[in-house]
Design a protein around this motif. Structure first.
Motif, PDB file in Angstrom:
ATOM      1  N   HIS A 243      16.626  41.157  21.733  1.00 32.26           N
ATOM      2  CA  HIS A 243      16.216  42.554  21.822  1.00 32.26           C
ATOM      3  C   HIS A 243      17.474  43.404  21.973  1.00 32.26           C
ATOM      4  N   PRO A 250       9.920  42.250  21.681  1.00 28.72           N
ATOM      5  CA  PRO A 250       8.469  42.414  21.741  1.00 28.72           C
ATOM      6  C   PRO A 250       7.843  42.047  20.405  1.00 28.72           C
ATOM      7  N   ASP A 252       5.960  43.946  18.356  1.00 28.05           N
ATOM      8  CA  ASP A 252       5.796  44.956  17.317  1.00 28.05           C
ATOM      9  C   ASP A 252       6.951  45.947  17.355  1.00 28.05           C
ATOM     10  N   SER A 255       6.993  49.106  19.878  1.00 27.06           N
ATOM     11  CA  SER A 255       7.427  48.814  21.246  1.00 27.06           C
ATOM     12  C   SER A 255       8.920  48.540  21.314  1.00 27.06           C
ATOM     13  N   TRP A 256       9.496  48.087  20.214  1.00 30.44           N
ATOM     14  CA  TRP A 256      10.922  47.740  20.185  1.00 30.44           C
ATOM     15  C   TRP A 256      11.812  48.957  19.979  1.00 30.44           C
ATOM     16  N   ASP A 259      13.608  51.003  22.936  1.00 30.64           N
ATOM     17  CA  ASP A 259      14.743  50.318  23.561  1.00 30.64           C
ATOM     18  C   ASP A 259      15.980  50.374  22.669  1.00 30.64           C
ATOM     19  N   SER A 326       3.179  57.477  17.481  1.00 27.96           N
ATOM     20  CA  SER A 326       4.033  56.937  18.542  1.00 27.96           C
ATOM     21  C   SER A 326       5.485  56.817  18.072  1.00 27.96           C
ATOM     22  N   THR A 330       8.761  58.900  19.454  1.00 28.99           N
ATOM     23  CA  THR A 330       9.953  58.182  19.915  1.00 28.99           C
ATOM     24  C   THR A 330      11.216  58.732  19.253  1.00 28.99           C
TER      25      THR A 330
END
Length: 767
Positions: A243, A250, A252, A255-256, A259, A326, A330
């Protein structure tokens, strides 16, 4: 004597002064004597003042001639001074004209001097440049990078001065070759220093490159050294190994991605501090160019990952819109934080980075219609209104009532997704999708109304109670008319009107909610002008949003789409949902027609084919007995229709309690008026009226007209004419008709039909 200043005061009061003077008199002195002395002193003082005034006036008169003479002398001196200044100005102009030639000559001399100095400097530079070209190889051999850089910088400055001299016509090409050799020596060292973050060494080597104007080389080496860890963080998702933060990846991409952006922000802050201390002249441009290069480099793979995430969202319960929203949030959060970290940086450079971040989203945002349509269709499809059966009509109506709000909520939810994903720039697409979806929904409601019509107006047998009542009445008539058909009074009983009148509430709710939705969409379209103003002539905060970047695209497709719909919305007759509103109007008409037919159905069942009844031509039975005569009673069919009409107010009021005030009265008036017109048409089709039939029809009409009067409905002209003319004896029919025609109280055509039916003798022409 008293001070004269006291008398000169503007607020001097004589009475007050006298009172004060009296108070100040000696107590042993008589008042009259004291006042006389005061009066005498005042007279003496006044005479002194007058004498002083005369003396000063005389002196002033003596001084006037001298003052006039002095003024004349001053005027003469001023004129002389003016003439002197004028002469001096003339002399100055003459001297300036004479000196102009000398000044021009001095300018030419100065130019010659400047050319000579330039030539001297050029010769000096040429001499030094020749020496530098001769000695540069030795310096390269020594490996002294700083000295090489200084010599190359000097040579570049010299060539800029003597580059046009034939002897140095190839000097620039030689210099470029030398600089390339120098770059070959210094680039590995600077790359190593950048990789090791050796600030002192980087500062020294970068200074050499900047001295020979190699800014691009410093930027290229910096990007190369810093790009590797950032690229590794991005590639970690594809490898599935690490990551961005060093943790397990993660499942998907949505979600990645946050970060990854955190890693970029942390690296940006670190590089900003490092560049500010080591390379202040290139701060923060190096970091900005690094970020721009990074997002341009990963743009293709970013687009691919975004497409894959949306495809996965389509497969998992239609979550593609939430996934895209989403990811878009982001990205915008990243640009906002980046803007805070780069406060004071030129807005145009920040916009370039923001555009590079948002470019991968454009392919998906532009597909908003494709992504929204399946979800909207699915949600609309979930709103299922079953086609009714005879015993399920009330349930179907309840479902229809609830479905109206659900259908509107589907569009409102789609509008929220539109703003979440495109910021409103895809509102024109949403309008098209909403119009199609709602049109399909209203069409389904129309189908339900069609099914309800077939059920609510389906022919059934006569109810037992009505059959028995009709049989009793018919038995009396068949005694005098054996040929009377005992089934001629049979009617059809239609569905319970209470089951379909509720459709009015549904149609009203549909029209109201669609109108409110359309108004909301219209307002949203008009507010797009604010969106355009913010994006195009915007502040820096608005310019970094995805909406602003979409509207500022070079092709301008999004902007043209938004501007086109805004221009349409300005027109007064523009409708955001044109097909839906037309379909809703058709639905309203269908509901009105169905409710009217259902409410009229019982009336039609009782009054249909009234003119064919044999009772109209029936004769009274002959008898040798002297029997008393009785008044005729209204027929059962007429009383049944009248009782039904009288029950309508109690039936309609609770059913339409959620509608607008006066709707029940409106429908009562419609049904009663329709019944009156129908009965009037039926009555006027009677072709043969016996005396018995006339009395029966008169009883029927009086009863029916009383019902209409009780309901507040005006009688049709034909019905009113027959009611009046039926009471006329045949012997006086002609004269009564003439009087009525003269007064205009009867309808000519209706009166003619009645005269024909009663076989009345007329002495006046009708029609």
């Amino acid at each position: 004597m008293a001070d004269l200043d006291e008398f000169s005061a503007p607020n001097f009061e004589p009475k007050a002064w006298i009172n004060r003077t009296c108070v100040a008199r000696p107590s042993q002195e008589a008042l009259e004597r004291y006042l006389a002395e005061v009066e005498m002193r005042l007279h003496l003082t006044a005479e002194d003042v007058e004498a002083s005034l005369q003396e000063q006036s005389r002196d002033a008169l003596y001084r006037i001639p001298a003052a006039v003479q002095e003024l004349s002398h001053a005027k003469g001196d001023l004129l002389s001074l003016k003439q002197g200044v004028h002469k001096q100005l003339q002399q100055l102009n003459t001297n300036a004209s004479a000196a102009a030639n000398s000044v021009a000559l001095l300018k030419e001399v100065d130019k010659v001097k400047g050319r000579m100095e330039a030539a001297c400097s050029t010769l000096k530079e040429a001499t030094e440049l020749s020496q530098l070209f001769q000695s540069i190889e030795g310096v390269f051999a020594s490996g002294d990078l700083q000295k090489i850089a200084d010599m190359l910088a000097t040579m570049r400055r010299s060539l800029e001065l003597v580059g046009n001299v034939p002897e140095f016509s190839g000097g620039m090409e030689k210099l470029q070759g030398l600089e390339e050799r120098f770059l070959g020596l210094i680039e590995p060292k600077l790359a190593a220093a950048l990789s090791q973050k050796n600030g002192e060494r980087v500062q020294q080597l970068s200074g050499m490159l900047l001295g020979i104007q190699c800014y691009g080389t410093v930027e290229k080496l910096y990007n190369t050294a810093r790009m590797a860890p950032l690229q590794a963080a991005w590639d970690g998702f594809d490898r599935g190994g690490q990551h961005p933060g060093g943790l397990a990846p993660p499942q998907d991409f949505p979600s990645w991605l946050p970060d990854f952006f955190e890693v970029i922000l942390a690296a940006t802050n670190s590089e900003l501090r490092w560049c500010a201390s080591v390379l202040p002249d290139l701060h923060p441009q190096l970091v900005l160019h690094l970020l721009l290069a990074l997002f341009n480099k990963i743009s293709k793979s970013f687009r691919s990952r975004l497409m894959s995430a949306c495809a996965q969202g389509m497969q998992h319960s239609g979550q593609v819109l939430s996934v895209l929203a989403s990811l878009k949030d982001t990205a915008e959060s990243f640009t906002r934080e980046l803007q805070q970290n780069l406060a004071g940086v030129d807005a145009a450079e920040l916009q370039q980075i923001a555009a590079a971040v948002y470019v991968p989203f454009e392919s998906q945002v532009s597909r908003y219609g494709e992504l929204q349509q399946p979800q909207m269709s699915s949600q609309m499809g979930a709103i299922q209104v079953p086609h009714p059966q005879q015993d399920e009509i009330d349930t179907v109506l309840s479902v229809m009532q609830l479905s109206v709000a659900q259908a509107v909520q589907v569009v409102q939810e789609a509008q929220r997704w539109c703003y979440s994903i495109s910021g409103g720039t895809q509102l024109p697409t949403l309008l098209h999708l909403s119009d199609e979806a709602l049109t399909h929904y209203v069409t389904s409601l129309q189908g339900v109304v069609t099914s309800l019509r077939s059920l609510a107006l389906r022919s059934e047998g006569q109810s037992p109670v009505d059959s028995r009542r009709l049989s009793r009445e018919l038995s009396e008539l068949t005694a005098t008319d054996p040929g009377r058909d005992s089934t001629s009074g049979e009617a059809t009983t239609m569905g319970d009107p209470t089951l379909v009148v509720g459709l009015l509430n549904i149609a009203g709710a549909l029209s109201a909610q669609l109108a409110a939705l359309e108004s909301s969409l219209h307002t949203a379209v008009l507010h797009l002008t604010d969106l355009i103003d913010q994006a195009i002539g915007s502040s820096q905060s608005h310019a970094l949003t995805m909406v602003a970047q979409r509207l500022q695209q070079p092709q301008g497709e999004a902007l043209q789409l938004v501007q086109a719909v805004v221009q349409q919305a300005v027109a007064q007759d523009w409708r955001p949902l044109p097909q839906t509103m037309r379909k809703a109007a058709t639905f309203q008409d269908s509901v009105n027609a169905l409710v009217y037919d259902v409410l009229m159905d019982k009336v039609k069942a009782q009054l249909k084919d009234t003119h064919t009844s044999p009772v109209w031509a029936a004769q009274e039975p002959e008898s040798n007995l002297s029997l008393p005569s009785f008044n005729a009673y209204p027929q059962l069919s007429v009383t049944a229709a009248g009782e039904y009409l009288m029950m309508l107010p109690q039936m309609l009021e609770p059913l339409l309690n959620d509608s607008e005030e006066g709707v029940d009265t409106e429908w009562l008036d419609k049904v009663a008026t329709g019944a009156a017109e129908m009965y009037s048409d039926e009555v006027q089709l009677i072709h043969n009226l016996s005396h018995h039939g006339t009395q029966q029809l008169l009883a029927d009409l009086e009863y029916f007209c009383n019902v209409l009067a009780a309901l507040g409905v005006a009688l049709p002209a034909g019905l009113s004419t027959w009611q009046v003319a039926l009471s006329w004896p045949l012997e006086t029919f002609s004269s009564a008709a003439a009087e009525a025609l003269e007064s205009g109280s009867v309808d000519v055509s209706s009166l003619q039909k009645l005269a024909d039916a009663r076989h009345a003798q007329m002495t006046v022409a009708l029609g």
